[in-house]
Design a protein around this motif. Structure first.
Motif, mmCIF file in Angstrom:
data_model
loop_
_atom_site.group_PDB
_atom_site.id
_atom_site.type_symbol
_atom_site.label_atom_id
_atom_site.label_comp_id
_atom_site.label_asym_id
_atom_site.label_seq_id
_atom_site.Cartn_x
_atom_site.Cartn_y
_atom_site.Cartn_z
ATOM 1 N N THR A 3 -1.530 9.395 3.813
ATOM 2 C CA THR A 3 -0.414 8.513 3.479
ATOM 3 C C THR A 3 0.821 9.371 3.217
ATOM 4 O O THR A 3 0.760 10.335 2.462
ATOM 5 C CB THR A 3 -0.746 7.710 2.197
ATOM 6 N N GLU A 7 5.361 6.004 2.042
ATOM 7 C CA GLU A 7 4.332 4.947 2.069
ATOM 8 C C GLU A 7 3.676 4.802 0.695
ATOM 9 O O GLU A 7 3.433 3.702 0.211
ATOM 10 C CB GLU A 7 3.250 5.272 3.115
ATOM 11 N N LEU A 8 3.410 5.928 0.099
ATOM 12 C CA LEU A 8 2.785 5.923 -1.234
ATOM 13 C C LEU A 8 3.679 5.180 -2.239
ATOM 14 O O LEU A 8 3.211 4.356 -3.024
ATOM 15 C CB LEU A 8 2.593 7.375 -1.679
ATOM 16 N N GLN A 11 3.585 1.493 -1.629
ATOM 17 C CA GLN A 11 2.292 0.861 -1.918
ATOM 18 C C GLN A 11 2.031 0.698 -3.416
ATOM 19 O O GLN A 11 1.181 -0.081 -3.813
ATOM 20 C CB GLN A 11 1.147 1.706 -1.323
ATOM 21 N N ARG A 12 2.737 1.455 -4.249
ATOM 22 C CA ARG A 12 2.459 1.369 -5.688
ATOM 23 C C ARG A 12 2.940 0.040 -6.250
ATOM 24 O O ARG A 12 4.092 -0.320 -6.080
ATOM 25 C CB ARG A 12 3.141 2.522 -6.440
ATOM 26 N N GLN A 147 -1.990 6.839 -7.715
ATOM 27 C CA GLN A 147 -1.848 6.102 -6.452
ATOM 28 C C GLN A 147 -2.304 6.958 -5.271
ATOM 29 O O GLN A 147 -2.974 6.471 -4.354
ATOM 30 C CB GLN A 147 -0.351 5.724 -6.282
ATOM 31 N N SER A 191 -1.103 -6.127 -3.598
ATOM 32 C CA SER A 191 -0.824 -4.903 -2.842
ATOM 33 C C SER A 191 0.573 -4.929 -2.236
ATOM 34 O O SER A 191 0.998 -3.969 -1.604
ATOM 35 C CB SER A 191 -1.873 -4.712 -1.742
ATOM 36 N N VAL A 192 1.293 -6.026 -2.440
ATOM 37 C CA VAL A 192 2.652 -6.107 -1.894
ATOM 38 C C VAL A 192 3.647 -5.908 -3.040
ATOM 39 O O VAL A 192 3.608 -6.625 -4.037
ATOM 40 C CB VAL A 192 2.894 -7.467 -1.196
ATOM 41 N N GLN A 193 4.486 -4.945 -2.849
ATOM 42 C CA GLN A 193 5.448 -4.631 -3.909
ATOM 43 C C GLN A 193 6.521 -5.708 -4.009
ATOM 44 O O GLN A 193 6.920 -6.292 -3.005
ATOM 45 C CB GLN A 193 6.090 -3.279 -3.586
#
Ligand code: FMN
Length: 206
Positions: A3, A7-8, A11-12, A147, A191-193
């Motif tokens: 990742t 992206e990381l 994703q958090r 994460q 999982s969606v910020q």
């Protein structure tokens, strides 16, 4: 595939849902804290400490202090990141290794120490600001480290700091800045910020 860092970051998300069947060992958590302490701090004071609420009994003691939020029980651990109000009193210990390792000269170090002492010893507000700043940077670093290894976290200010200090015998100089629940996600963990105000709206170039 690895990742990427962007992206990381994307994703958090802050989560309340943890897989209660999976735990983290003290060694696992210590390894994350070892990454958190890579965070920068003013004068390299490292004015932070970490209270890891890990055992089932300690989680039950934390529950009312966190106003009954079940996530502190469900998480593998909750880490309270404290800022230290008295970081400026430990300059000798912080700076001497810099001299012995040849990273700084003794005369410069003496000047920093004098300047830093003046900055903090004369102002409780600056001590507090610095404690919150350092603990926040360490807390964010901890969340990203978690994460990066497939764990999820939830930063929280929903706790009673006085009750926390009393129940877990915090020292006078330890200011609980942020509580971070930590563990493995479930299939239902968000999982969606949440949306962000675009960068150009929160930024001013001068
Ligand atoms: C300093 C701080 C305190 C927070 N306190 C709480 C809290 O007490 N309870 C909670 O459910 N979420 C808390 N949050 C999580 C935020 O609501 C969350 O970070 C924000 O809505 C953005 O969502 P995201 O982290 O999923 O991107 C806190 C976040 C921060 C940074």
């Amino acid at each position: 595939m690895m990742t990427s860092f962007p992206e990381l970051l994307a994703q958090r998300v802050s989560t309340s849902l943890f897989d209660t069947s999976r735990s983290l060992s003290e060694a696992d958590i210590l390894a994350l804290i070892d990454q958190a302490i890579r965070a920068p701090s003013a004068y390299n004071m490292q004015n932070w400490s970490f209270l890891v609420v890990h055992s089932a009994a300690a989680k039950q003691r934390l529950l009312p202090i966190a106003y009954g939020q079940q996530k502190v029980v469900d998480a593998a651990a909750t880490i309270i990141v404290n800022g230290l109000l008295d970081g400026h009193t430990s300059f000798t210990e912080r700076f001497d290794p810099l001299i012995t390792q040849g990273l700084a000269q003794a005369e410069h170090v003496a000047q920093w120490a004098a300047g830093a002492n003046r900055t903090y010893s004369t102002s409780q507000l600056r001590q507090r600001d610095e404690a919150i700043r350092s603990a926040s940077l360490a807390g964010m670093t901890l969340m990203l480290a978690a994460q990066a290894q497939g764990l999820v976290t939830g930063p929280m200010i929903g706790f009673d700091p006085q009750a926390l200090a009393q129940e877990f015998a915090l020292q006078e100089q330890e200011l609980p800045a942020i509580m971070i629940t930590l563990g493995y996600p479930t299939a239902d963990t968000a999982s969606v910020q949440k949306p962000r105000i675009p960068a150009h709206q929160v930024c001013r170039f001068v």
